[in-house]
Design an enzyme around this catalytic site. Structure first.
Site, short mmCIF file in Angstrom:
data_model
loop_
_atom_site.label_atom_id
_atom_site.label_comp_id
_atom_site.label_asym_id
_atom_site.label_seq_id
_atom_site.Cartn_x
_atom_site.Cartn_y
_atom_site.Cartn_z
N HIS A 336 0.82 -1.22 0.00
CA HIS A 336 0.00 0.00 0.00
C HIS A 336 0.86 1.27 0.00
CE1 HIS A 336 -3.04 -2.96 0.60
NE2 HIS A 336 -2.49 -3.35 1.73
N CYS A 337 1.74 1.37 -0.99
CA CYS A 337 2.58 2.58 -1.13
C CYS A 337 3.42 2.86 0.10
CB CYS A 337 1.74 3.83 -1.43
SG CYS A 337 0.84 3.77 -2.94
#
Ligand SMILES: Cc1ncc(COP(=O)(O)O)c(C=O)c1O
Length: 381
Positions: A336-337
């Site tokens: 998630h980044c």
């Protein structure tokens, strides 16, 4: 569609948001802060109203210190790259989003020394490690308020105290917390706060803000027209104009204002409690399923309504694909980044399935999700 991807962008929005945006576009979409005629003044008042609402939400001493940005990323880039120079030292943590890590990595290439404090397996930083890392040339402490992977909330009161004691600006990434937990920049000693409008604040994409404490200077990323001091060839050193060059996203800011008024009317504490109950139901349901590991949600750790889990032996993308295509449910799979956050909690490179809840989700939706996961896990394992 049952939508559980609110940590990426919240959906749906409160009804008033569309209406406010429509009104702005249809009735007076002039340039706020320019020209001085009636329509421009009307647009300017909408912008001012949203600025004041944001200031009230975070207890900023004045609304002028709220600078509108496109998103949290723009706010974080301004705060980081506008604060540090070659040979400065910056302290951050392994739980940060790429919107903190990447500008810091860019700064490191320009000669800034970036020190990354390793968090524990639940995603929490030990404030004492931040205290010990402070050096004479430390110019910024940059911490994410809550992780977008585990939801865990950092001990920011203690970090704020440490920063204040050492007279170092404290940048808080509130992308996952503005509208999800109370924020008080004065009490929490936050000098720079990065906000996004499209997540828990329930506003449209293309909106965000940076709070800059009084007396603190941050160099702009952009220079240009501000509508003020038109006789000057240099950037006017007056907030918010100093960091707000170019025409604002007036229509988005109108929508954000309506979203903020929804939050005010419903009450932040009611919203928090509502979502807490859903998270509780979700975690309890997931705990009852074999082979599921949940990350970060342990006793004594405060969280936002973001729950990451994995199913041993199963690919998170495949599960998300089945949820979407068969059950009409939206979640986010994978990384998630925040690559260092996944390394910290032990889910790199496979990632997790992230379920993120909004105030518009319901108990029935959570129950349907748990049943769906039960069926999927049964079929896959
Ligand atoms: C913790 C965190 N910081 C920063 C961002 C970037 O936010 P935006 O997309 O508004 O730029 C996100 C987005 O997911 C986030 O979760």
């Amino acid at each position: 569609m049952i939508y559980f991807d609110n940590a990426a962008s919240s959906w749906p929005k409160p009804g008033g948001v569309t209406k406010a945006m429509e009104n702005y576009l249809n009735d007076f979409s002039a340039n706020p802060g320019r020209s001085g005629h009636k329509l421009a003044r009307q647009a300017g008042n909408v912008v001012l109203g949203t600025r004041q609402r944001l200031a009230a939400l975070i207890n900023s001493p004045s609304s002028e210190r709220i600078v509108f940005t496109l998103n949290a990323t723009e706010a974080l880039n301004t705060a980081i790259l506008g604060s540090v120079e070659t040979q400065d030292h910056v302290i951050t943590t392994t739980m940060e989003h790429n919107s903190v890590l990447r500008p810091l990595n860019y700064a490191a290439k320009q000669g800034v020394e970036v020190e990354i404090i390793t968090c524990n397996r639940n995603g929490l930083v030990d404030p004492d490690k931040i205290r010990s890392a402070i050096k004479q040339n430390t110019k910024l402490i940059a911490v994410g308020h809550a992780s977008n992977v585990t939801g865990s909330i950092q001990p920011i009161e203690e970090i704020g105290e440490i920063a204040r004691g050492a007279d170092i600006p404290f940048l808080l990434d509130a992308a996952q917390t503005a509208g999800a937990v109370p924020i008080d920049v004065q009490k929490q000693n936050v000098s720079l706060l990065a906000i996004t409008g499209h997540k828990s604040l329930l506003g449209p994409q293309g909106t965000g803000a940076l709070y800059v404490a009084d007396g603190l200077t941050v160099n702009p990323l952009k220079y240009g027209g501000t509508g003020s001091y038109s006789e000057l060839e240099e950037q006017p050193f007056e907030f918010p104009d100093y960091l707000e060059s170019g025409t604002l996203n007036g229509v988005g800011i109108a929508g954000l204002g309506a979203a903020l008024s929804y939050i005010e009317e419903r009450g932040l504490s009611e919203i928090i409690n509502y979502k807490k109950n859903l998270v509780y139901q979700l975690i309890n349901g997931l705990k009852g399923i074999n082979n599921i590991q949940i990350y970060g949600h342990v006793n004594g750790v405060e969280t936002v309504p973001v729950v990451s889990f994995s199913v041993s032996g199963c690919d998170s993308s495949e599960i998300a694909f089945i949820l979407d295509s068969v059950y009409d449910m939206a979640v986010r799979p994978g990384l998630h980044c925040a690559p260092l956050a996944h390394k910290t909690i032990g889910t790199f490179p496979e990632g997790t399935i992230r379920v993120s809840l909004s105030v518009f989700n319901t108990k029935d939706e959570v129950a349907a999700f748990i049943s769906a996961i039960k069926e999927i896990v049964k079929d896959m394992t």
